[in-house]
Design an enzyme around this catalytic site. Structure first.
Site, mmCIF file in Angstrom:
data_model
loop_
_atom_site.group_PDB
_atom_site.id
_atom_site.type_symbol
_atom_site.label_atom_id
_atom_site.label_comp_id
_atom_site.label_asym_id
_atom_site.label_seq_id
_atom_site.Cartn_x
_atom_site.Cartn_y
_atom_site.Cartn_z
ATOM 1 N N HIS A 261 0.851 -1.194 0.000
ATOM 2 C CA HIS A 261 0.000 0.000 0.000
ATOM 3 C C HIS A 261 0.882 1.238 0.000
ATOM 4 O O HIS A 261 1.935 1.237 0.652
ATOM 5 C CB HIS A 261 -0.917 0.008 1.231
ATOM 6 C CG HIS A 261 -2.086 0.914 1.079
ATOM 7 N ND1 HIS A 261 -2.020 2.259 1.317
ATOM 8 C CD2 HIS A 261 -3.356 0.658 0.667
ATOM 9 C CE1 HIS A 261 -3.205 2.801 1.072
ATOM 10 N NE2 HIS A 261 -4.029 1.848 0.681
ATOM 11 N N ASP A 315 -7.876 -5.448 0.003
ATOM 12 C CA ASP A 315 -8.365 -6.375 -1.028
ATOM 13 C C ASP A 315 -7.964 -7.823 -0.777
ATOM 14 O O ASP A 315 -8.397 -8.712 -1.509
ATOM 15 C CB ASP A 315 -7.846 -5.939 -2.408
ATOM 16 C CG ASP A 315 -8.520 -4.666 -2.893
ATOM 17 O OD1 ASP A 315 -9.722 -4.513 -2.627
ATOM 18 O OD2 ASP A 315 -7.854 -3.822 -3.509
HETATM 19 C C1 SDX Z 1 -6.489 -0.318 -2.941
HETATM 20 O O1 SDX Z 1 -4.670 4.189 -2.112
HETATM 21 C C2 SDX Z 1 -5.629 3.625 -1.462
HETATM 22 O O2 SDX Z 1 -6.005 4.022 -0.408
HETATM 23 C C3 SDX Z 1 -6.249 2.408 -2.177
HETATM 24 C C4 SDX Z 1 -7.198 1.528 -1.356
HETATM 25 C C5 SDX Z 1 -8.501 2.267 -1.083
HETATM 26 O O3 SDX Z 1 -9.186 1.921 -0.114
HETATM 27 O O4 SDX Z 1 -8.884 3.128 -1.889
HETATM 28 O O5 SDX Z 1 -6.602 1.141 -0.139
HETATM 29 C C6 SDX Z 1 -7.615 0.280 -2.160
HETATM 30 O O6 SDX Z 1 -6.292 0.085 -4.063
HETATM 31 C C7 SDX Z 1 -5.603 -1.368 -2.299
HETATM 32 C C8 SDX Z 1 -4.417 -1.797 -3.172
HETATM 33 C C9 SDX Z 1 -4.809 -2.922 -4.123
HETATM 34 N N1 SDX Z 1 -3.721 -3.270 -5.037
HETATM 35 C C10 SDX Z 1 -3.006 -4.402 -4.943
HETATM 36 O O7 SDX Z 1 -3.178 -5.217 -4.036
HETATM 37 C C11 SDX Z 1 -2.016 -4.618 -6.051
HETATM 38 C C12 SDX Z 1 -0.678 -5.056 -5.483
HETATM 39 N N2 SDX Z 1 -0.088 -3.940 -4.766
HETATM 40 C C13 SDX Z 1 0.884 -3.165 -5.404
HETATM 41 O O8 SDX Z 1 0.864 -3.072 -6.788
HETATM 42 C C14 SDX Z 1 1.245 -1.853 -4.688
HETATM 43 O O9 SDX Z 1 1.600 -2.183 -3.395
HETATM 44 C C15 SDX Z 1 0.240 -0.671 -4.675
HETATM 45 C C16 SDX Z 1 -0.307 -0.364 -6.079
HETATM 46 C C17 SDX Z 1 -0.919 -0.960 -3.765
HETATM 47 C C18 SDX Z 1 0.990 0.578 -4.164
HETATM 48 O O10 SDX Z 1 1.940 0.967 -5.115
HETATM 49 P P1 SDX Z 1 3.126 1.993 -4.847
HETATM 50 O O11 SDX Z 1 2.897 2.782 -3.618
HETATM 51 O O12 SDX Z 1 3.342 2.747 -6.105
HETATM 52 O O13 SDX Z 1 4.357 1.053 -4.550
HETATM 53 P P2 SDX Z 1 5.384 0.468 -5.597
HETATM 54 O O14 SDX Z 1 4.654 -0.311 -6.627
HETATM 55 O O15 SDX Z 1 6.244 1.590 -6.100
HETATM 56 O O16 SDX Z 1 6.227 -0.497 -4.711
HETATM 57 C C19 SDX Z 1 7.223 -0.057 -3.798
HETATM 58 C C20 SDX Z 1 8.144 -1.228 -3.513
HETATM 59 C C21 SDX Z 1 8.697 -1.844 -4.786
HETATM 60 O O17 SDX Z 1 9.922 -2.474 -4.462
HETATM 61 P P3 SDX Z 1 11.323 -1.750 -4.842
HETATM 62 O O18 SDX Z 1 11.332 -1.562 -6.323
HETATM 63 O O19 SDX Z 1 11.319 -0.429 -4.092
HETATM 64 O O20 SDX Z 1 12.375 -2.702 -4.328
HETATM 65 O O21 SDX Z 1 7.422 -2.282 -2.891
HETATM 66 C C22 SDX Z 1 7.350 -3.425 -3.751
HETATM 67 C C23 SDX Z 1 7.702 -2.907 -5.144
HETATM 68 O O22 SDX Z 1 8.212 -3.912 -5.955
HETATM 69 N N3 SDX Z 1 5.950 -3.880 -3.737
HETATM 70 C C24 SDX Z 1 5.549 -5.139 -3.950
HETATM 71 C C25 SDX Z 1 4.153 -5.127 -3.825
HETATM 72 N N4 SDX Z 1 3.754 -3.888 -3.534
HETATM 73 C C26 SDX Z 1 4.848 -3.136 -3.490
HETATM 74 N N5 SDX Z 1 6.227 -6.240 -4.254
HETATM 75 C C27 SDX Z 1 5.516 -7.382 -4.440
HETATM 76 N N6 SDX Z 1 4.154 -7.416 -4.327
HETATM 77 C C28 SDX Z 1 3.468 -6.323 -4.022
HETATM 78 N N7 SDX Z 1 2.147 -6.369 -3.907
#
Ligand code: SDX
Length: 378
Positions: A261, A315
């Site tokens: 998140h 989720d």
């Molecule tokens: C919702 O914003 C809100 O409030 C949303 C929400 C709401 O109520 O409205 O809470 C609802 O949208 C929940 C999120 C649902 N999405 C997912 O479950 C999809 C999987 N999650 C990720 O794609 C991600 O964590 C996000 C999209 C939720 C957040 O993305 P960010 O803040 O842009 O983070 P990022 O993708 O830049 O990741 C930062 C780091 C990375 O590693 P590094 O490159 O720094 O080494 O964290 C890692 C990412 O690779 N990472 C993950 C991960 N999430 C982040 N690695 C593996 N699996 C994951 N799920």
């Protein structure tokens, strides 16, 4: 004005001043108008919480009864909307059907009177009342059935489950569904709310605001993740496969659905409550083997990514709750939208109160003074 550096995804950049909700991502706290969600989940109802978010205070008994009454009597959708929905392809995604239907409502209520509190209230009531009816109607019509009329003797959540499954829901399932709506109704400046506020800032109508937000919610990085979580658990298939699955995702740098998140660096408090709700349903209606897999995923992901602050988000467990209620997987995100519409409308109202059109800037890194090359020379 100071020039800011470019932050992809606008990370850490405030897009609005808001008093609707607050997240403490380090402590795992979420408040709606200052009240902790744990307390609202235990003591409130979805419609009462929606009222709190939109009008800023908990309603009195009379105010709540009046709001519930208005919502109850606006649940029906016009037959022309139903007829339009009948023409949607049954293979289409229900989020697309919902987006189109929400936008179509604007055709029927085209008067725009944004400074009139009665107009704001009517729009709020109509959208909160009809979105569940449209979601349920599409579900029945894509199976070739006629939609079921809303039942005035049922409360908001029980009526939705009744319209969806064509039978009165179990009271525990209806209560838990209502709590799910409370947990999903609002979450600060998430992508769909930002989208709603940008659309609102042009002073368009609330149907366009909700339609744009529905479109934004559907993506797998946002609300669409709940559907993908169940697909992922099905693909993994057994507890033994969890570790290799996670390792493979990490190797490919693929995102694990339902984890991570932008704001929370601990387990999302909504995921904790949803997990408890899932357990209550399993106790009454039988176990779900995917829960074992989900628990193992949480363990393995925490072991591998906990140090990066990656934990289950809202989720991750919601799909297991909805599955036990017989809700089809591709309706999980429309169910999220049924709740979130009230949050979007709270932001619509707040945006209108102090509106300035969103018009950020960009950092241009393209060419200048480029020649026009005639087509035959390209
Ligand atoms: C919702 O914003 C809100 O409030 C949303 C929400 C709401 O109520 O409205 O809470 C609802 O949208 C929940 C999120 C649902 N999405 C997912 O479950 C999809 C999987 N999650 C990720 O794609 C991600 O964590 C996000 C999209 C939720 C957040 O993305 P960010 O803040 O842009 O983070 P990022 O993708 O830049 O990741 C930062 C780091 C990375 O590693 P590094 O490159 O720094 O080494 O964290 C890692 C990412 O690779 N990472 C993950 C991960 N999430 C982040 N690695 C593996 N699996 C994951 N799920």
């Amino acid at each position: 004005m100071t020039v800011c550096e470019f932050r992809p995804g606008l990370e850490g950049i405030p897009a609005a001043q808001s008093s609707i909700s607050h997240v403490d991502g380090q402590k795992g706290i979420l408040e709606y108008r200052g009240i902790r969600i744990e307390e609202l989940a235990e003591k409130s109802t979805f419609l009462e919480t929606a009222y709190l978010l939109i009008w800023g205070e908990l309603p009195t008994k009379e105010e709540l009864e009046a709001f519930e009454h208005e919502v109850r009597f606006h649940r029906r959708i016009k037959y022309r909307i139903r007829d339009m929905m009948k023409c949607f392809p049954e293979s289409g995604h229900p989020m697309d059907a919902l987006q189109a239907s929400a936008a179509a409502l604007g055709l029927f209520y085209s008067l725009r009177d944004l400074h009139n509190p009665a107009y704001i209230r009517d729009s709020v009531v109509r959208l909160i009342a009809t979105i569940p009816t449209m979601v349920a109607a599409f579900q029945l019509m894509r199976k070739g059935n006629d939609p079921v009329k809303p039942r005035d003797d049922l409360d908001y959540s029980a009526n939705f489950l009744y319209m969806l499954n064509e039978k009165e829901p179990d009271p525990l399932a209806a209560k838990i569904f209502d709590i799910c709506l409370i947990l999903h109704v609002e979450h600060t400046m998430n992508a769909s709310t930002f989208s709603a506020r940008v659309t609102a800032s042009t002073l368009t109508d609330p149907y366009a605001v909700v339609a744009s937000a529905v479109g934004t919610l559907g993506g797998p990085l946002h609300g669409g993740a709940n559907e993908e979580v169940i697909q992922m658990l099905e693909e993994i298939g057994s507890v033994e496969n969890v570790r290799p699955y996670v390792d493979n995702c990490l190797e490919r740098k693929a995102k694990i659905m339902g984890f991570g998140h932008r704001v929370y660096k601990v387990k999302d408090p909504r995921a904790t409550i949803l997990q408890t709700l899932a357990e209550q349903l399993f106790e009454k209606f039988g176990y779900d083997k995917y829960y074992e897999i989900a628990l193992e995923m949480e363990r393995v992901v925490e072991e591998k990514l906990g140090s990066k602050g990656i934990y289950p988000n809202v989720d991750f467990y919601s799909g297991l709750v909805y599955r036990k209620m017989g809700i089809p997987t591709d309706l999980f995100t429309p169910v999220f939208a049924i709740a979130r519409v009230a949050g979007w409308l709270a932001h619509w109202k707040e945006q209108l109160a102090e509106n300035r059109i969103f018009r950020p800037t960009q950092i241009y890194d393209g060419r200048h003074e480029a020649p026009y090359i005639p087509i035959e020379q390209r």
